[in-house]
Design an enzyme around this catalytic site. Sequence first.
Site, PDB file in Angstrom:
ATOM      1  N   THR A   1      -1.512  20.414  -6.386  1.00 31.20           N
ATOM      2  CA  THR A   1      -0.521  21.369  -6.883  1.00 31.20           C
ATOM      3  C   THR A   1      -0.691  22.698  -6.155  1.00 31.20           C
ATOM      4  O   THR A   1      -1.797  23.238  -6.084  1.00 31.20           O
ATOM      5  CB  THR A   1      -0.646  21.579  -8.406  1.00 31.20           C
ATOM      6  OG1 THR A   1       0.288  22.587  -8.820  1.00 31.20           O
ATOM      7  CG2 THR A   1      -2.042  21.993  -8.815  1.00 31.20           C
TER       8      THR A   1
ATOM      9  N   HIS B   1     -15.287  15.444 -16.198  1.00 27.94           N
ATOM     10  CA  HIS B   1     -16.745  15.554 -16.073  1.00 27.94           C
ATOM     11  C   HIS B   1     -17.456  14.301 -16.582  1.00 27.94           C
ATOM     12  O   HIS B   1     -18.669  14.144 -16.369  1.00 27.94           O
ATOM     13  CB  HIS B   1     -17.235  16.785 -16.852  1.00 27.94           C
ATOM     14  CG  HIS B   1     -18.505  17.354 -16.311  1.00 27.94           C
ATOM     15  ND1 HIS B   1     -19.142  16.854 -15.197  1.00 27.94           N
ATOM     16  CD2 HIS B   1     -19.282  18.393 -16.736  1.00 27.94           C
ATOM     17  CE1 HIS B   1     -20.230  17.548 -14.967  1.00 27.94           C
ATOM     18  NE2 HIS B   1     -20.345  18.492 -15.879  1.00 27.94           N
TER      19      HIS B   1
END
Length: 604
Positions: free
Chosen positions: A517, A574
Amino acid sequence: MPVSVTMPRLGESVTEGTVTRWLKQEGDTVEVDEPLLEVSTDKVDTEIPSPAAGVLSRIVVGEDETAEVGSELAVIAGEGESAGGGGAAPQQEEPAEEAEEAAEEPQAEAEQPAVEEPPAQAAAPAPSGEGTPVKMPALGESVTEGTVTRWLKQVGDTVEVDEPLLEVSTDKVDTEIPSPVAGTVLEIKVPEDETAAVGADLAVIGAAGAAPAEAKPEPKAEPKPEPEPKAEAKPEPKPEPKVEEPTPGVSYNEPAAEAETSARPAQAEQKAVPSAPQRPSAPAQGGEEAAGYVTPLVRKLASEHGVDLASVNGTGVGGRIRKQDVLEAAEKAKAAKAAPAAPAQQPAAAAAPAKPAAKPQPSPKRGSTEKLPRIRAVIAKRMHESLHEMAQLTTVIEVDVTKVAKLRSQAKESFQQRHGVKLSFLPFFALAAIEALQAYPIVNASMDLDAGTITYPASEHLGIAVDTERGLMVPVIHGAGDLNLGGIAKRIADLAERTRTNKISPDEIAGATFTLTNTGSRGALFDTPIVPSPQSAMLGTGAVVKRPVVVNDPELGEVIAVRSMVYLALSYDHRIIDGADAARFLVAIKERLEAGNFEAELGL
């Protein structure tokens, strides 16, 4: 014989569903594929169509109740059958009594016209099969339904083959549905803002010149009780041949809208009256409330290019303005401006009034409330789910892209001549990210906790976030690892253009394994992107800005110099990607960009 409606399997791991709402009640008549009820699962909310035509005789599972896949939800009885498999005798006698009453009523009503009879007669011919049905198409592999956002034609209008008939919105794409045949719109079965399953009938198109079913009973009922209104109604159609000679194609011709209002009755006035005030507001609002003759694509293009639709002569059917008409008008406007642009004072004078004109114009949406668009609702739901189902973390790194900036400045003209697109920083970022994904495939992987697996895709399918009028869309460059810098640049430009003009296919906005993006396109230094599930990472590129930086010169040592700098922000799950993995990935991109070895890609 009665047909059972069962709970379908709405996904591989889905074992049950909850009935959220019944769209039909016991005793209602339903058609094949007509939406019957709404069902919610842990993965999707959808409508269940009727598997047969008949009468909904019995509802087995009520609202807010849960049923397993394959279990019975309701029973549909065929025409002439008893309502309900185990129905009592009175239920079987009611149709006979109603038939006797129906047979007696025409005799009594033949002398005194009734108001209720014409609608019953008008509704009968519509589903008779005399016309060609327009069905909801399959707009992608995983798309099961679509919402009718706007009808471009109304009952009684004439349509040509492949002429846009209505606009449909799904959770992946907004598009126009063309007419499968030429003829007249006899019936609209799914009104605006209602959802229909794939394969459901949306409308019925009759033969050319055929009148809609509703038009026949009206003249029969009116002349007998009301001969006087008939005499008053005759003077109105007389001006029709004088004012609008090309009557067959005028319904979608904007210049003829005023003539149509004076010649036609209330139906023509309803189409023409809202169109007049909405034309000038279309460029300001992005075309949300423009006239019915103009598609969202045309309104958007007109707004982007500053084209006044009232000054455009449409070349479509009935004078309808098409995409090509707007683009040609924009090119003519550019050519007209380029001729007197030689003096240096004229551009400055032209730019001066444009800036203050844009500032004081407030948005017409201020102080208003509008319906939540379907695509915005889908984006909101997916972003919320993605943010809560992952342990998302963002790591930011600073990159010196001075060498890339110099190479881009040297090669941008020759690059555009060879490839036909402008050379921006984004293809460099994309190529560096793809190469880093190949070196660190964990960033391109996806995890399934239920199955206890990590999947490493064989290719890099790069999603490119595109800002559109309808909201954020992410088209995908499939097999991006097989492309060079020029190929990536052309693919980005092509996908972005077709996404903004609503020409993208559902398959081209699905299957991304990693997303890029460019938040810097609006001046942002960096942000913390939300990773779209089931991807594990997303890279945000900030604005490239020049600022003083301490650099190590071989001869002078540490000195302060003006460099082109950019921040790269990597958001990742994560649970699967450790911080060290994210850092290695970003450093690989940093080293590739700062080295600036793109001469071979640019032909330098």
